[in-house]
Design an enzyme around this catalytic site. Structure first.
Site, mmCIF file in Angstrom:
data_model
loop_
_atom_site.group_PDB
_atom_site.id
_atom_site.type_symbol
_atom_site.label_atom_id
_atom_site.label_comp_id
_atom_site.label_asym_id
_atom_site.label_seq_id
_atom_site.Cartn_x
_atom_site.Cartn_y
_atom_site.Cartn_z
ATOM 1 N N CYS A 100 -4.714 2.366 -3.681
ATOM 2 C CA CYS A 100 -3.470 2.914 -3.101
ATOM 3 C C CYS A 100 -2.306 1.968 -3.342
ATOM 4 C CB CYS A 100 -3.613 3.218 -1.619
ATOM 5 S SG CYS A 100 -4.829 4.473 -1.287
ATOM 6 N N HIS B 204 0.876 -1.176 0.000
ATOM 7 C CA HIS B 204 0.000 0.000 0.000
ATOM 8 C C HIS B 204 0.918 1.232 0.000
ATOM 9 C CE1 HIS B 204 -2.872 2.890 1.824
ATOM 10 N NE2 HIS B 204 -3.828 2.039 1.506
ATOM 11 N N ASP C 174 3.036 -4.584 8.094
ATOM 12 C CA ASP C 174 1.804 -3.819 7.964
ATOM 13 C C ASP C 174 0.653 -4.823 8.069
ATOM 14 O OD1 ASP C 174 -0.514 -2.746 6.961
ATOM 15 O OD2 ASP C 174 0.402 -1.838 5.188
ATOM 16 N N LYS D 177 -10.452 -1.137 10.446
ATOM 17 C CA LYS D 177 -10.503 -2.372 9.649
ATOM 18 C C LYS D 177 -10.713 -3.575 10.564
ATOM 19 C CE LYS D 177 -7.287 -0.359 6.312
ATOM 20 N NZ LYS D 177 -8.097 0.036 5.174
ATOM 21 N N GLN E 67 -4.506 -5.475 6.975
ATOM 22 C CA GLN E 67 -5.498 -6.376 6.371
ATOM 23 C C GLN E 67 -5.476 -7.756 7.019
ATOM 24 O OE1 GLN E 67 -7.793 -5.445 4.386
ATOM 25 N NE2 GLN E 67 -7.018 -3.423 3.845
#
Ligand code: PLP
Length: 591
Positions: free
Chosen positions: A378, A135, A212, A238, A215
């Site tokens: 993104c 991202h 990261d 999220k 997700q």
């Protein structure tokens, strides 16, 4: 609902998808007269009543500034904020809550590491490894710190299925590498990356690893100690929690050595004009009054998902992913992008035959009450690697069932059929190639639709008023786009392309022959909705005097006919870019 799996609760009960969905007030809503189907959880999950209630109770009963007040209310708010931190530590299996810093979200968490650890540590020639799946928020902060320090960025490539090439990764590793920063799950393709191996190999050359986890955390159990992650970032919104709150996990020994991110209240031990000493973790990295209610909401979201059981959440989403992949593969002309062996609940696709712009897919699905995401997500470098500018993406949450996927697949089949019908009725959404038209003078430019832009605007507004709802107005815009005068391919040059639009847009303007200030223009786009907007712009502007074009307030007009409510921000920006291009041209001739 058709056979949706159940999710067992931690008290050994069993919760069906229907029961879970009933806990989300927003999912009881209708969109354009149809039950809402929400398939954009990778962008933001919706919030269950338990989270909404916790935030509301906090505001109603417990709000005060934290850490400083001696009164009970402040102490209660402080306790709730720190309890939320303890929940985060439990979710991630961090060694201690102080290693879990509250931030605004994943973006801020990564920026924090890049600007504190990065600026303090990196030297010219040092290397940072990212992956092609990242991202922008795990690319741009590293580019900024690389520019500032002279470090270099290297990128792990992927195969056509969307899996990282681990051999290539190993080849990039060397003692120069100081940081490996990759996502746990790709937001655009859903690939689950083998982060445990990636981290171990980074450590083997002495590098740190930042994961990261934006997700991942809502979709399966996380254990930062078992992963041996040095930093791990995620966002509350999220994970069924509020926006504006997120987390950076960092190992204590690293956070202790890093300089603060921001200066201000709460992050200090002692301030004098000569020197300031800093507070201990976690306060050192939480300058100023934080998002207290956001943390409370995030704590509630964690409690809520833990009660359902993250293993079971994962099993439910995996079963639904298989079903979605199967159903969407059956839609004629649909090509799924990203077919990794290990995937989270994300299906990304493009429509090949007939080609349908992803923007149009998103708009058409919205009219049927279905929310998906279209665009580059993104991830522009990833889109470049895939050879597309955008994809359509459906992403799953634990409130989704097979009925949602059925609605999506049926709607897509309907959209494909309607485009096929239009194509065979030779109202082609695609501009035919017109190389034979060598001279722009041979082309038909749209003449003035009315005496002035204002008069044209009134005519359009009258018609819009006559059409009762947005679906009908939308159809009218699409119909206008179908009748757009042909813009030949040779005019679709880089100089004529308009940036800032979500789709491809070209505008070619000229002075009307025999006049000194009348502007005419042709334009085109790969998206039908944008072609329709171009047709509206042509009615307003083409064939008008430059001064009249400059005198017309397009923005106020678009608000008047309700476009501001129904167009997404990126499309409004696209429309604004087209208007700006025409105004620049008009300025040249306004005398
Ligand atoms: N990383 C990934 C993989 C994401 O999907 C996102 C958001 O979509 C982000 C980072 C940025 O998250 P936020 O906007 O919450 O900071």
């Amino acid at each position: 609902m058709t056979a949706s799996p159940s999710l067992a609760t931690s008290d050994h009960g069993s919760t069906s998808v229907g029961e879970i969905r009933a806990q989300f007030p927003i999912l009881q809503a209708r969109a354009h007269g149809r039950p809402l189907v929400y398939l954009d959880s990778a962008a933001s999950t919706q919030q269950p009543e338990a989270v909404i209630q916790a935030v509301s109770d906090y505001h109603r009963l417990h709000h005060a500034n934290i850490h400083r007040g001696v009164y009970q209310l402040s102490q209660t708010a402080t306790r709730m904020y720190e309890e939320a931190r303890a929940s985060v530590a439990r979710l991630l299996n961090a060694a201690e809550p102080a290693e879990c810093l509250f931030t605004r979200g994943t973006t801020e968490s990564i920026n924090l590491v890049a600007s504190t650890w990065g600026r303090a540590t990196l030297r010219p020639g040092d290397e940072i490894i990212l992956s092609v799946l990242e991202h922008h928020s795990n690319i741009v902060p590293w580019q900024l710190v690389a520019e500032a320090t002279g470090a270099r960025i290297k990128v792990i490539p992927m195969n056509d299925a969307g899996e990282l090439d681990l051999e290539a990764y190993r080849a990039l590793l060397s003692p120069q590498v100081r940081m490996v920063a990759v996502n746990h799950v790709s937001n655009a393709l859903g690939t689950i990356n083998p982060v445990r191996d990636i981290i171990a190999e980074a450590h083997a050359v002495g590098a740190l690893a930042l994961i990261d986890g934006a997700q991942w955390v809502a979709h399966g159990p996380t254990d930062v100690q078992a992963l041996d992650a040095d930093f791990y970032a995620f966002s509350g919104h999220k994970l069924y929690g509020p926006t504006g709150i997120g987390v950076l996990y960092g190992k204590r020994r690293l956070l202790d050595c890093m300089p603060p991110y921001q200066g201000g209240g709460d992050m200090i031990e002692r301030v004098t004009f000569a020197k300031t000493t800093y507070a201990a973790l976690p306060n050192k990295f939480e300058a100023g009054t934080p998002n207290i209610s956001g943390a409370v909401g995030l704590g509630a979201a964690i409690g809520w998902i833990e009660a359902l059981g993250l293993d079971r959440v994962s099993a439910h989403e995996q079963a639904l992913l298989r079903y979605a992949t199967e159903r969407l593969s059956q839609v004629a002309g649909l090509e799924i992008k990203g077919q990794a062996g290990a995937k989270s609940g994300v299906v990304s696709w493009v429509m090949r035959d007939p080609p349908i712009a992803t923007l149009d897919i998103g708009v058409q699905l919205d009219l049927r009450g279905i929310c998906i995401r279209t665009g580059h997500h993104c991830c522009q470098p990833l889109m470049d690697r895939l050879g597309v500018t955008s994809t359509a993406r459906a992403s799953l949450g634990l409130y989704n069932g097979r009925d949602d996927i059925d609605r999506l697949a049926e709607a897509l089949t309907e959209i494909v059929a309607s485009v096929r019908t239009r194509v065979s009725a030779s109202v082609s959404p695609i501009t035919p190639a017109s190389e034979s038209l060598a001279e722009t003078q041979d082309l038909t430019y749209p003449a003035a639709a009315a005496q002035s832009p204002e008069a044209a605007a009134d005519e359009i507004a009258d018609l819009f008023e006559f059409l009762p709802d947005w679906p009908m107005r939308h159809q009218h815009i699409i119909d206008l786009g179908d009748k757009l005068p042909v813009m030949p391919d040779f005019l679709k040059t880089a100089a004529n392309s308009v940036s800032g639009c979500q789709s491809t847009v070209h505008i070619a303007a000229r002075l009307k022959p025999g006049t000194e200030d009348v502007i005419e223009f042709l334009a085109d786009s790969d998206a039908n909705i944008v072609r329709g907007l171009i047709a509206l712009l042509q009615q307003l502007y083409s064939g008008q005097h430059a001064a009249a074009i400059l005198g017309f307030d397009a923005e106020a007009y678009f608000t008047r006919i309700g476009l501001d409510q129904h167009l997404s921000m990126s499309r409004r920006n696209g429309l604004a870019s087209m208007v700006q291009r025409l105004r620049h041209l008009a300025q040249r001739y306004a005398g």
